[in-house]
Design a protein around this motif. Sequence first.
Motif, PDB file in Angstrom:
ATOM      1  N   ILE A  44       1.256  -1.567   0.220  1.00  0.00           N
ATOM      2  CA  ILE A  44       0.085  -0.182   0.048  1.00  0.00           C
ATOM      3  C   ILE A  44       1.076   1.713  -0.001  1.00  0.00           C
ATOM      4  CG2 ILE A  44      -1.793  -1.797   1.238  1.00  0.00           C
ATOM      5  CD1 ILE A  44      -1.035  -0.517   3.669  1.00  0.00           C
ATOM      6  N   GLY A  45       0.178   2.511  -0.396  1.00  0.00           N
ATOM      7  CA  GLY A  45       0.986   3.363  -0.511  1.00  0.00           C
ATOM      8  C   GLY A  45       1.850   3.830  -1.338  1.00  0.00           C
ATOM      9  N   GLY A  46       1.424   2.858  -3.126  1.00  0.00           N
ATOM     10  CA  GLY A  46       2.256   3.284  -4.116  1.00  0.00           C
ATOM     11  C   GLY A  46       2.303   4.589  -4.534  1.00  0.00           C
ATOM     12  N   LYS A  47       3.569   4.791  -4.881  1.00  0.00           N
ATOM     13  CA  LYS A  47       3.796   6.075  -5.477  1.00  0.00           C
ATOM     14  C   LYS A  47       4.296   5.750  -7.008  1.00  0.00           C
ATOM     15  CE  LYS A  47       5.339   8.318  -1.708  1.00  0.00           C
ATOM     16  NZ  LYS A  47       6.423   8.801  -0.698  1.00  0.00           N
ATOM     17  N   VAL A  48       4.031   6.463  -8.070  1.00  0.00           N
ATOM     18  CA  VAL A  48       4.525   6.906  -9.708  1.00  0.00           C
ATOM     19  C   VAL A  48       5.311   6.855  -9.738  1.00  0.00           C
ATOM     20  CG1 VAL A  48       4.557   8.047 -11.823  1.00  0.00           C
ATOM     21  CG2 VAL A  48       2.404   7.668 -10.113  1.00  0.00           C
ATOM     22  N   THR A  49       6.829   6.210 -10.566  1.00  0.00           N
ATOM     23  CA  THR A  49       7.669   6.184  -9.695  1.00  0.00           C
ATOM     24  C   THR A  49       8.936   6.220 -11.132  1.00  0.00           C
ATOM     25  OG1 THR A  49       8.252   3.766 -10.841  1.00  0.00           O
ATOM     26  CG2 THR A  49       7.985   3.841  -8.409  1.00  0.00           C
ATOM     27  N   ASN A  50       8.112   7.006 -12.249  1.00  0.00           N
ATOM     28  CA  ASN A  50       8.827   7.352 -13.002  1.00  0.00           C
ATOM     29  C   ASN A  50       9.102   9.127 -13.195  1.00  0.00           C
ATOM     30  OD1 ASN A  50       8.968   8.497 -16.387  1.00  0.00           O
ATOM     31  ND2 ASN A  50       9.064   6.581 -16.830  1.00  0.00           N
ATOM     32  N   MET A 172     -14.152   4.972  -5.971  1.00  0.00           N
ATOM     33  CA  MET A 172     -13.062   4.374  -7.516  1.00  0.00           C
ATOM     34  C   MET A 172     -13.182   3.568  -7.723  1.00  0.00           C
ATOM     35  SD  MET A 172      -9.401   6.427  -6.136  1.00  0.00           S
ATOM     36  CE  MET A 172      -8.611   6.429  -8.222  1.00  0.00           C
ATOM     37  N   GLN A 173     -14.216   1.955  -6.751  1.00  0.00           N
ATOM     38  CA  GLN A 173     -14.481   0.773  -6.660  1.00  0.00           C
ATOM     39  C   GLN A 173     -13.118   0.469  -6.874  1.00  0.00           C
ATOM     40  OE1 GLN A 173     -18.287  -0.254  -7.748  1.00  0.00           O
ATOM     41  NE2 GLN A 173     -18.385   0.796  -5.857  1.00  0.00           N
ATOM     42  N   ASN A 174     -12.027   0.403  -5.697  1.00  0.00           N
ATOM     43  CA  ASN A 174     -10.930  -0.445  -5.431  1.00  0.00           C
ATOM     44  C   ASN A 174     -11.453  -1.403  -5.344  1.00  0.00           C
ATOM     45  OD1 ASN A 174     -11.050  -0.301  -2.531  1.00  0.00           O
ATOM     46  ND2 ASN A 174     -10.794   1.809  -2.628  1.00  0.00           N
ATOM     47  N   HIS A 175      -9.858  -2.202  -5.002  1.00  0.00           N
ATOM     48  CA  HIS A 175      -9.780  -3.771  -4.955  1.00  0.00           C
ATOM     49  C   HIS A 175      -9.410  -3.725  -3.470  1.00  0.00           C
ATOM     50  CE1 HIS A 175      -7.832  -7.344  -6.707  1.00  0.00           C
ATOM     51  NE2 HIS A 175      -8.228  -7.868  -5.335  1.00  0.00           N
ATOM     52  N   GLY A 203      -7.665   3.712  -3.617  1.00  0.00           N
ATOM     53  CA  GLY A 203      -7.432   3.322  -5.039  1.00  0.00           C
ATOM     54  C   GLY A 203      -6.748   4.051  -5.883  1.00  0.00           C
ATOM     55  N   THR A 204      -6.079   5.513  -5.464  1.00  0.00           N
ATOM     56  CA  THR A 204      -4.871   5.688  -5.816  1.00  0.00           C
ATOM     57  C   THR A 204      -3.818   4.870  -5.214  1.00  0.00           C
ATOM     58  OG1 THR A 204      -6.229   8.066  -6.045  1.00  0.00           O
ATOM     59  CG2 THR A 204      -4.397   7.749  -5.987  1.00  0.00           C
ATOM     60  N   ALA A 205      -3.971   4.914  -4.532  1.00  0.00           N
ATOM     61  CA  ALA A 205      -2.376   4.341  -3.632  1.00  0.00           C
ATOM     62  C   ALA A 205      -2.581   2.937  -3.078  1.00  0.00           C
ATOM     63  CB  ALA A 205      -2.119   4.308  -2.329  1.00  0.00           C
ATOM     64  N   GLY A 206      -3.540   2.126  -3.759  1.00  0.00           N
ATOM     65  CA  GLY A 206      -3.313   0.793  -3.502  1.00  0.00           C
ATOM     66  C   GLY A 206      -3.826   0.108  -2.496  1.00  0.00           C
ATOM     67  N   THR A 207      -4.310  -1.431  -1.998  1.00  0.00           N
ATOM     68  CA  THR A 207      -5.044  -1.716  -0.935  1.00  0.00           C
ATOM     69  C   THR A 207      -3.932  -3.066  -1.052  1.00  0.00           C
ATOM     70  OG1 THR A 207      -6.766  -3.007  -2.285  1.00  0.00           O
ATOM     71  CG2 THR A 207      -6.912  -1.376  -1.323  1.00  0.00           C
ATOM     72  N   THR A 208      -3.870  -3.778   0.438  1.00  0.00           N
ATOM     73  CA  THR A 208      -3.383  -4.828   0.569  1.00  0.00           C
ATOM     74  C   THR A 208      -3.537  -6.049  -0.236  1.00  0.00           C
ATOM     75  OG1 THR A 208      -4.838  -6.036   2.370  1.00  0.00           O
ATOM     76  CG2 THR A 208      -3.347  -4.390   2.583  1.00  0.00           C
ATOM     77  N   SER A 209      -4.551  -5.944  -1.395  1.00  0.00           N
ATOM     78  CA  SER A 209      -4.651  -7.008  -2.242  1.00  0.00           C
ATOM     79  C   SER A 209      -5.333  -6.502  -3.581  1.00  0.00           C
ATOM     80  CB  SER A 209      -6.534  -7.341  -2.045  1.00  0.00           C
ATOM     81  OG  SER A 209      -6.892  -7.366  -0.436  1.00  0.00           O
ATOM     82  N   GLY A 210      -4.858  -5.655  -4.114  1.00  0.00           N
ATOM     83  CA  GLY A 210      -4.700  -4.868  -5.388  1.00  0.00           C
ATOM     84  C   GLY A 210      -4.055  -3.507  -5.312  1.00  0.00           C
ATOM     85  N   ASP A 211      -3.724  -3.310  -6.796  1.00  0.00           N
ATOM     86  CA  ASP A 211      -3.535  -2.301  -7.414  1.00  0.00           C
ATOM     87  C   ASP A 211      -4.644  -1.163  -7.570  1.00  0.00           C
ATOM     88  OD1 ASP A 211      -1.241  -3.063  -7.382  1.00  0.00           O
ATOM     89  OD2 ASP A 211      -1.366  -4.341  -9.732  1.00  0.00           O
ATOM     90  N   GLY A 212      -3.312   0.232  -7.061  1.00  0.00           N
ATOM     91  CA  GLY A 212      -4.166   1.337  -7.109  1.00  0.00           C
ATOM     92  C   GLY A 212      -3.514   2.138  -8.421  1.00  0.00           C
ATOM     93  N   LEU A 213      -3.988   3.250  -8.896  1.00  0.00           N
ATOM     94  CA  LEU A 213      -3.351   3.880 -10.183  1.00  0.00           C
ATOM     95  C   LEU A 213      -1.908   3.952 -10.244  1.00  0.00           C
ATOM     96  CD1 LEU A 213      -6.422   6.472 -10.719  1.00  0.00           C
ATOM     97  CD2 LEU A 213      -5.904   4.498 -11.710  1.00  0.00           C
TER      98      LEU A 213
END
Length: 287
Positions: A44-50, A172-175, A203-213
């Motif tokens: 969780i807590g995903g960030k865009v790396t590029n 965002m109907q997230n995962h 929905g943006t940073a993700g959950t423990t079950s699936g990816d966010g944007l």
Amino acid sequence: MVKLSVSSLVAGAALVAALPSYLTSLTGLSLRASNSGQIAAREIGGKVTNKNLARFDNSNIEDGVGNGTDWYHLYLGNGSVAAGWPSKDKWVSFEDMFNNYKLQMYVACQYLNWRLPNNDIAEVQAIWDGIQVAADATGVDHRLILAVIMQESHGCVRVNTTDLGVRNPGVMQNHNGKASCNDNNKLTTPCPSKTIHEMIREGTAGTTSGDGLAHCINLSGNGDVSDYYRAARIYNSGSISKTGNLQSNIATHCYASDIANRLTGWVYAPSTCTCDDDPKSCGVATN
């Protein structure tokens, strides 16, 4: 922070009867695919790396070409500018995009289900604030977050938690996230701001079950504007078709094209995407 006025809500209520058939025909949400074959636990807590794509300062809300044009252009292919998809300098500004969609946010709940209370001013304000917080934390452009919210729930904070193999809650109907104001028909009214913010964060940073944007942008990996459209398709279906064409694969074939149109000004104009009703018309492949 932009404060929404009482007059905005009054205007929204007064205009309900004048809504175009596009909005009155809303019946639900984009079909989402199960990602059950993917890794069970996610960061969780995903960030865009590029660095070419990450945007951690979204304070500029006049960051586009104004309102854009309310029309629908069917985009097919791999999401690249060479394939005819819009470059980022064709995107509308966040402020204009949000203002254009506010009316939908105020009335969409009852168009999704007449039993659902519509959003109030504070809830719409919380959507704005939640987008800005999530964008700054993850590096995902705030306009992409808003486009996905409108695609998934039309901004209804009491949208039903769907489950077509994977539980999808929130705007965002997230995962399989935790935040919802309508889980198993248990409504929360008003929907707390912190819950709305969490819906958007998940929905943006993700959950423990699936990816966010943010994860989806990283998975795309092209390093150009096509990553936003490809990320939208990954968010919807879990992967990109082997063909590379964004109308192909499972779930909602029009999804990426819809997102591109929302980013360039589409609000009420009739959609001309036939890919879901007639997949052959778009050359859809399901692998």
